[in-house]
Design an enzyme around this catalytic site. Sequence first.
Site, mmCIF file in Angstrom:
data_model
loop_
_atom_site.group_PDB
_atom_site.id
_atom_site.type_symbol
_atom_site.label_atom_id
_atom_site.label_comp_id
_atom_site.label_asym_id
_atom_site.label_seq_id
_atom_site.Cartn_x
_atom_site.Cartn_y
_atom_site.Cartn_z
ATOM 1 N N ASP A 158 -43.660 83.970 16.192
ATOM 2 C CA ASP A 158 -43.088 83.416 14.959
ATOM 3 C C ASP A 158 -42.977 81.897 15.047
ATOM 4 O OD1 ASP A 158 -42.729 86.035 14.022
ATOM 5 O OD2 ASP A 158 -40.666 86.130 14.749
ATOM 6 N N ASP B 72 -38.262 90.981 18.381
ATOM 7 C CA ASP B 72 -37.661 89.655 18.229
ATOM 8 C C ASP B 72 -36.525 89.525 19.233
ATOM 9 O OD1 ASP B 72 -39.322 88.787 16.160
ATOM 10 O OD2 ASP B 72 -37.976 89.495 14.593
#
Length: 168
Positions: free
Chosen positions: A141, A123
Amino acid sequence: MQLNWKESGLRWYWVVVVVFLADQLSKQWVLANFDLYESVKLLPFFNFTYVRNYGAAFSFLHDAGGWQRWLFTAVAVGFSVLLTIWLRKQPANMVRLNLAYTLVIGGALGNLIDRLQHGFVVDFLDFYWNTAHYPAFNIADAAIFIGAVLIIIDSFKASSSDDKAIKE
């Protein structure tokens, strides 16, 4: 009647490829250029910050001992297969729903590769206001989120048109 791939939602599978490639290339760039937790400020409310997510959204089950990796792998594979089957049955002109399904599949496969390759998801998109940070996320995401929102919108639009048909 079975639809061929040009007539079905499978015609939209190029979106899966675009999302998957954008996600994987961006993560490879982060891995090659950032140390863990390194952060670069881009805007007054946005950083690139490399973090590892061993869980799901918002690091759900991140400290569950490792079994969650295989659960999330199975969920990603299951949803990708199910949505691909549904795409095969959808007419290609159902734009919103086909786009939604392909965004979810592309995102699920992007995060799946991370889990299998690294044991975690990379991330790096870090939005914040003052000292309050939204959990870091990635392109996969974002695609899953946008796809889910489109599915919800489509379900409301579909139920609204069903209501109109019943009244007529």
